[in-house]
Design a protein around this motif. Structure first.
Motif, short mmCIF file in Angstrom:
data_model
loop_
_atom_site.label_atom_id
_atom_site.label_comp_id
_atom_site.label_asym_id
_atom_site.label_seq_id
_atom_site.Cartn_x
_atom_site.Cartn_y
_atom_site.Cartn_z
N LYS A 209 0.42 -9.54 7.46
CA LYS A 209 0.34 -8.46 6.49
C LYS A 209 1.03 -7.21 7.03
N SER B 259 0.54 -3.05 7.03
CA SER B 259 -0.46 -2.01 6.77
C SER B 259 0.02 -0.66 7.26
N ARG C 288 3.61 -11.68 2.94
CA ARG C 288 2.96 -10.57 3.65
C ARG C 288 2.65 -9.44 2.68
N PRO C 289 1.43 -9.39 2.16
CA PRO C 289 1.07 -8.28 1.27
C PRO C 289 1.13 -6.95 2.00
N PHE D 77 -0.39 -3.16 2.49
CA PHE D 77 -1.62 -2.41 2.32
C PHE D 77 -1.38 -0.93 2.66
N ARG E 39 -3.65 2.53 3.18
CA ARG E 39 -4.98 3.12 3.27
C ARG E 39 -4.87 4.64 3.24
N GLU F 107 -8.05 1.87 -0.30
CA GLU F 107 -6.99 0.99 0.18
C GLU F 107 -6.41 0.25 -1.01
N GLN G 179 -3.42 -2.82 -2.31
CA GLN G 179 -2.65 -3.97 -1.89
C GLN G 179 -1.56 -4.28 -2.91
N VAL H 60 -0.65 -3.41 -8.70
CA VAL H 60 -1.38 -3.14 -7.46
C VAL H 60 -2.88 -3.35 -7.68
N GLU H 61 -3.55 -3.67 -6.62
CA GLU H 61 -5.00 -3.73 -6.61
C GLU H 61 -5.50 -2.60 -5.73
N TYR I 241 -8.78 -0.57 -3.96
CA TYR I 241 -10.14 -0.76 -3.50
C TYR I 241 -10.72 0.58 -3.03
N ARG J 223 -13.31 -2.34 -6.95
CA ARG J 223 -11.95 -2.86 -6.97
C ARG J 223 -11.42 -2.86 -8.39
#
Length: 381
Positions: A205, A207, A224-225, A227, A229, A234, A236, A262-263, A265, A278
């Motif tokens: 991934k 990040s 590879r997502p 991320f 923060r 956060e 993804q 996008v997701e 969280y 989420r």
């Protein structure tokens, strides 16, 4: 199309807009014609014309005057520019620009002991060793590939090569910067912002950590997502474009999606007993995270990323919010000598203008005055 026919066509578009019958295609032609002028930058009070009919009358008169003063033919097959405010609410803002393009110096009665230039492309890079490197000015930014940081012209930022460790790119007040990460992802940092990222992403991934405001154009990599923060949030993605505004903790953390998916969280808070949440965003949507809860809105993405395109765009925005933006970009201290809680402004102006040009436009409403001394800006009535 003859000049006379062009003027007649534009006037017809203006009339269609005034009665609410303008089509999306006509909006494109109308905007292309009007945006070809240089006098569309202005900021006015949103409450100046509370009556929509009075506003329309004022706007139409200004448009008619502009048509009569334009000797050029209209290119109705011009390339489509990105249109601001196609929704119905757009015309309030566009109309306000039309009505107020002829503000004279007689309206400026503030005190300006000096002027201040706009922010520029400056940043620092903190290496894994802790060493700070001042990055060269330039809108093309820096590129990180194969463990080497370099400028677009090929010059190295530092002679060292990096295969591990964390980097931090930061912009000060009055600064903005663009960089390309090792995976090809492009990141634009607004003033007083930062991004923490690894010299190389892992095989599983990617990040990063962001403070302030940043715009991302994420390189697509299905294996590879990516991320991001920021504070208590956060998100993804696989490959997409979005903006994150984490300046104001009180009004909430805003994530605006331009394209892709996008997701997002929320990270929760055990002390405050806030459960993680989420949500999923679609293009044209913005999430606001506040006190552990999400609110999703349909928004004009042009406004959300105006800063990246070198513009300020204010939509019925409070003076405090506007001055916070100006404080970051012009590196100023803002002092309120009166209460402006109920004052709101709407408008658009280039971020490449000097500070006094912005303040004088705001003064044209005659309810706020500015006193500029050094980097201190005081607001009074």
């Amino acid at each position: 199309m003859s000049n006379q026919d062009s003027q007649r066509y534009i006037k017809e578009l203006a009339q269609n807009w005034a009665i609410g019958k303008i089509t999306p295609e006509e909006i494109v032609h109308f905007e292309n014609w009007y945006n070809s002028f240089d006098d569309t930058e202005v900021i006015v009070q949103s409450e100046k014309y509370p009556n929509s009919n009075a506003l329309k009358e004022k706007i139409f008169t200004a448009i008619e005057n502009k048509i009569q003063g334009d000797s050029r033919p209209v290119n109705v097959v011009a390339l489509r520019r990105k249109i601001f405010y196609i929704a119905a609410s757009c015309f309030l803002l566009i109309g306000v620009w039309f009505a107020y393009t002829n503000v004279t110096s007689e309206d400026y009665i503030g005190f300006y002991a000096n002027d201040l230039p706009p922010g520029r492309s400056i940043a620092t890079l903190k290496l894994p060793s802790g060493k700070l490197v001042k990055l060269n000015e330039g809108k093309d930014g820096v590129v990180f590939t194969d463990g080497v940081f370099s400028y677009p012209n090929g010059g190295k930022v530092v002679d060292e090569e990096f295969t591990s460790g964390m980097m931090v790119a930061s912009t000060p007040k009055g600064g903005a910067y663009m960089l390309v990460l090792s995976d090809g992802t492009k990141v634009w940092l607004n003033a007083e912002s930062s991004i923490t990222f690894p010299a190389r992403f892992t095989s599983e991934k990617r990040s990063v950590l962001v403070t302030g405001e940043a715009y991302f154009k994420v390189a697509k990599d299905e294996k590879r997502p990516f991320f991001v923060r920021t504070g208590k949030q956060e998100l993804q993605v696989l490959g997409t474009q979005f903006n994150i505004d984490a300046y104001d903790a009180q009004s909430g953390l805003a994530t605006t999606l331009m394209e892709g998916r996008v997701e997002v969280y929320s990270l929760g808070n055990n002390k405050e007993k806030v459960e993680p949440m989420r949500i999923r965003l679609l293009p044209g949507e913005q999430s606001i995270l506040n006190s552990g809860n999400f609110k999703v809105l349909k928004v004009d993405t042009t406004s959300a990323i105006a800063w990246k395109n070198d513009y300020f765009i204010f939509e019925d925005e409070s003076i405090e919010s506007i001055m916070n933006k100006l404080a970051r970009w012009y590196n100023i201290e803002v002092v309120y000598m009166s209460d402006f809680a109920n004052e709101k402004f709407t408008g658009r102006i280039s971020r490449n203008k000097n500070l006094n040009q912005v303040l004088r436009l705001m003064e044209s409403g005659k309810t706020v005055r500015f006193k500029v001394e050094g980097r201190r800006v005081a607001l009074t009535r």
